[in-house]
Scaffold this motif. Structure first.
Motif, PDB file in Angstrom:
ATOM      1  N   GLU A 176       0.815  -1.209   0.000  1.00  0.00           N
ATOM      2  CA  GLU A 176       0.000   0.000   0.000  1.00  0.00           C
ATOM      3  C   GLU A 176       0.854   1.268   0.000  1.00  0.00           C
ATOM      4  OE1 GLU A 176      -0.225  -2.467   2.140  1.00  0.00           O
ATOM      5  OE2 GLU A 176      -2.226  -3.355   1.900  1.00  0.00           O
ATOM      6  N   THR A 177       2.048   1.177   0.579  1.00  0.00           N
ATOM      7  CA  THR A 177       2.909   2.349   0.657  1.00  0.00           C
ATOM      8  C   THR A 177       3.476   2.721  -0.711  1.00  0.00           C
ATOM      9  OG1 THR A 177       3.416   1.792   2.952  1.00  0.00           O
ATOM     10  CG2 THR A 177       4.899   3.328   1.893  1.00  0.00           C
ATOM     11  N   ASN A 191       5.141   8.097   6.030  1.00  0.00           N
ATOM     12  CA  ASN A 191       4.227   7.046   6.471  1.00  0.00           C
ATOM     13  C   ASN A 191       4.445   6.952   7.985  1.00  0.00           C
ATOM     14  OD1 ASN A 191       2.643   4.791   6.879  1.00  0.00           O
ATOM     15  ND2 ASN A 191       4.148   3.358   6.065  1.00  0.00           N
ATOM     16  N   GLU A 206       0.691   9.014   4.293  1.00  0.00           N
ATOM     17  CA  GLU A 206      -0.089   7.780   4.343  1.00  0.00           C
ATOM     18  C   GLU A 206      -0.662   7.636   5.747  1.00  0.00           C
ATOM     19  OE1 GLU A 206       0.410   2.917   4.264  1.00  0.00           O
ATOM     20  OE2 GLU A 206       1.921   4.154   3.260  1.00  0.00           O
ATOM     21  N   ALA A 247      -4.401   5.826   8.013  1.00  0.00           N
ATOM     22  CA  ALA A 247      -5.458   4.828   7.936  1.00  0.00           C
ATOM     23  C   ALA A 247      -6.666   5.392   7.204  1.00  0.00           C
ATOM     24  CB  ALA A 247      -5.860   4.376   9.333  1.00  0.00           C
ATOM     25  N   ALA A 248      -7.404   4.512   6.538  1.00  0.00           N
ATOM     26  CA  ALA A 248      -8.573   4.947   5.768  1.00  0.00           C
ATOM     27  C   ALA A 248      -9.570   5.701   6.638  1.00  0.00           C
ATOM     28  CB  ALA A 248      -9.236   3.742   5.110  1.00  0.00           C
ATOM     29  N   ILE A 270      -8.407   9.442   7.172  1.00  0.00           N
ATOM     30  CA  ILE A 270      -7.880  10.253   6.078  1.00  0.00           C
ATOM     31  C   ILE A 270      -8.668  11.537   5.831  1.00  0.00           C
ATOM     32  CG2 ILE A 270      -9.107   9.179   4.123  1.00  0.00           C
ATOM     33  CD1 ILE A 270      -6.195   9.034   2.818  1.00  0.00           C
ATOM     34  N   CYS A 287      -6.564   6.558  -3.568  1.00  0.00           N
ATOM     35  CA  CYS A 287      -7.064   5.252  -3.125  1.00  0.00           C
ATOM     36  C   CYS A 287      -6.141   4.133  -3.592  1.00  0.00           C
ATOM     37  CB  CYS A 287      -8.475   5.004  -3.666  1.00  0.00           C
ATOM     38  SG  CYS A 287      -9.703   6.128  -2.983  1.00  0.00           S
ATOM     39  N   ASP A 288      -6.131   3.042  -2.839  1.00  0.00           N
ATOM     40  CA  ASP A 288      -5.338   1.883  -3.235  1.00  0.00           C
ATOM     41  C   ASP A 288      -6.155   1.012  -4.188  1.00  0.00           C
ATOM     42  OD1 ASP A 288      -7.147   0.434  -1.688  1.00  0.00           O
ATOM     43  OD2 ASP A 288      -5.770   0.237   0.007  1.00  0.00           O
ATOM     44  N   LEU A 336      -9.730   1.784  -1.194  1.00  0.00           N
ATOM     45  CA  LEU A 336      -9.691   2.452   0.110  1.00  0.00           C
ATOM     46  C   LEU A 336      -8.783   3.676   0.039  1.00  0.00           C
ATOM     47  CD1 LEU A 336      -9.302  -0.648   2.461  1.00  0.00           C
ATOM     48  CD2 LEU A 336     -11.369   0.712   2.075  1.00  0.00           C
ATOM     49  N   ARG A 367      -5.942   5.931   0.891  1.00  0.00           N
ATOM     50  CA  ARG A 367      -4.691   5.518   1.521  1.00  0.00           C
ATOM     51  C   ARG A 367      -3.748   6.692   1.752  1.00  0.00           C
ATOM     52  NH1 ARG A 367      -3.311   1.472   4.472  1.00  0.00           N
ATOM     53  NH2 ARG A 367      -4.799   0.287   3.197  1.00  0.00           N
ATOM     54  N   VAL A 368      -3.778   7.676   0.851  1.00  0.00           N
ATOM     55  CA  VAL A 368      -2.813   8.772   0.873  1.00  0.00           C
ATOM     56  C   VAL A 368      -3.562  10.091   0.796  1.00  0.00           C
ATOM     57  CG1 VAL A 368      -0.936   9.872  -0.425  1.00  0.00           C
ATOM     58  CG2 VAL A 368      -0.966   7.381  -0.147  1.00  0.00           C
TER      59      VAL A 368
END
Length: 295
Positions: free
Chosen positions: A105-106, A199, A254, A256-257, A260, A279-280, A284, A286-287
């Protein structure tokens, strides 16, 4: 049945099938992949080569070593720790219990940062990654942007030692500069960056989703937890970042959803413009990112 349960020599294929059944009963997630990674590590080959050598017998000593790794995996020890590396952005990075294992995810953090730099097109970008951990993000940015200088900080000296190992392994020591300290406190004099990424720790000790038990047991608490709601470090980071960004520079985080949208609102209140979410692959958020402009 464990891969070493039979008295006769077992082939690679038989050992893999038995190991996958063993892990399926205990870990459940990706038993076949885990078994392949562990056995390929022991044999010093790729997962593809395992199948090319599928009928080859395994020596008893190798079967025993394989079983020992499977037992450690059974109780939750990460595969990355067992083999000593994790793939990130198509490259291998050394890992240890002193830093978070790089997550797929990162990679969205890296992608977002690269796209912002391509859009602003600085000739020689100055990039700062806070809470670098293993250094996977900093090294990746340096490799993807050959003209960039990347600064990477961490509060953990042990994490920085791991990051240094990865910097040297990927031969970017001339352009990745590691600094020890708490966020921007790693610098004795002010600097300005085109891009700041992080992150950071964002797990709450009292609120929000809890990480898996195996993560808490095998990865550093310093890199996971950040106060009751998980945003203790993010708040400091967002508040301080404008003093370290060039006019038009970007902050990319980054989190948590579930956090965000709140973090985006925090950035807007601080004065960041053009904020947005990334979104990833699961859809979701993510960033979160935003641009700083001097007034």
């Amino acid at each position: 049945m464990s891969p070493s349960a039979s008295g006769r020599a077992r082939s690679i294929t038989e050992a893999l099938e038995s190991a996958a059944r063993f892990l399926r009963e205990t870990r459940g997630r990706s038993p076949r992949l885990d078994a392949e990674l562990l056995l390929a590590h022991l044999l010093g080959c790729s997962r593809t080569q395992l199948y090319a050598r599928g009928t080859d017998p395994l020596e008893p000593s190798l079967l025993l070593a394989f079983q020992e790794l499977l037992e450690r995996r059974k109780v939750g020890e990460p595969v990355a720790h067992l083999v000593g590396w994790k793939e990130f952005y198509g490259r291998r990075f050394a890992v240890s219990p002193h830093a978070l294992i790089p997550r797929p995810e990162t990679e969205f953090l890296v992608e977002a940062g690269l796209q912002l730099l391509e859009r602003s097109a600085p000739i020689r970008p100055d990039i700062l990654e806070l809470c670098t951990g293993s250094g996977a993000v900093a090294v990746t940015l340096a490799l993807e942007m050959p003209h960039a200088v990347v600064w990477a900080t961490d509060l953990s000296e042990q994490a920085l030692e791991l990051a240094r190992e990865n910097v040297l392994a990927h031969r970017v020591q001339e352009r990745v500069r590691l600094c020890h300290g708490d966020l921007f406190g790693a610098f004795s004099t002010p600097r300005r960056f085109d891009l700041i990424l992080a992150n950071p720790p964002y797990v709450g000790t009292e609120r929000g989703p809890a990480p898996e038990e195996a993560v808490v047991r095998h990865e550093p608490a310093m890199a996971l937890f950040a106060g009751p709601d998980g945003l203790e470090i993010v708040r400091r980071l967002v508040a301080q970042a404008p003093g370290w960004l060039v006019d038009g520079g970007n902050l990319v985080l980054e989190v948590a959803a579930a956090q965000i949208e709140g973090v985006e609102a925090m950035m807007q209140e601080r004065g960041f413009r053009d904020t947005g979410l990334v979104c990833d692959l699961a859809g979701l958020p993510r960033v979160v990112l935003g641009r700083w402009e001097e007034r």
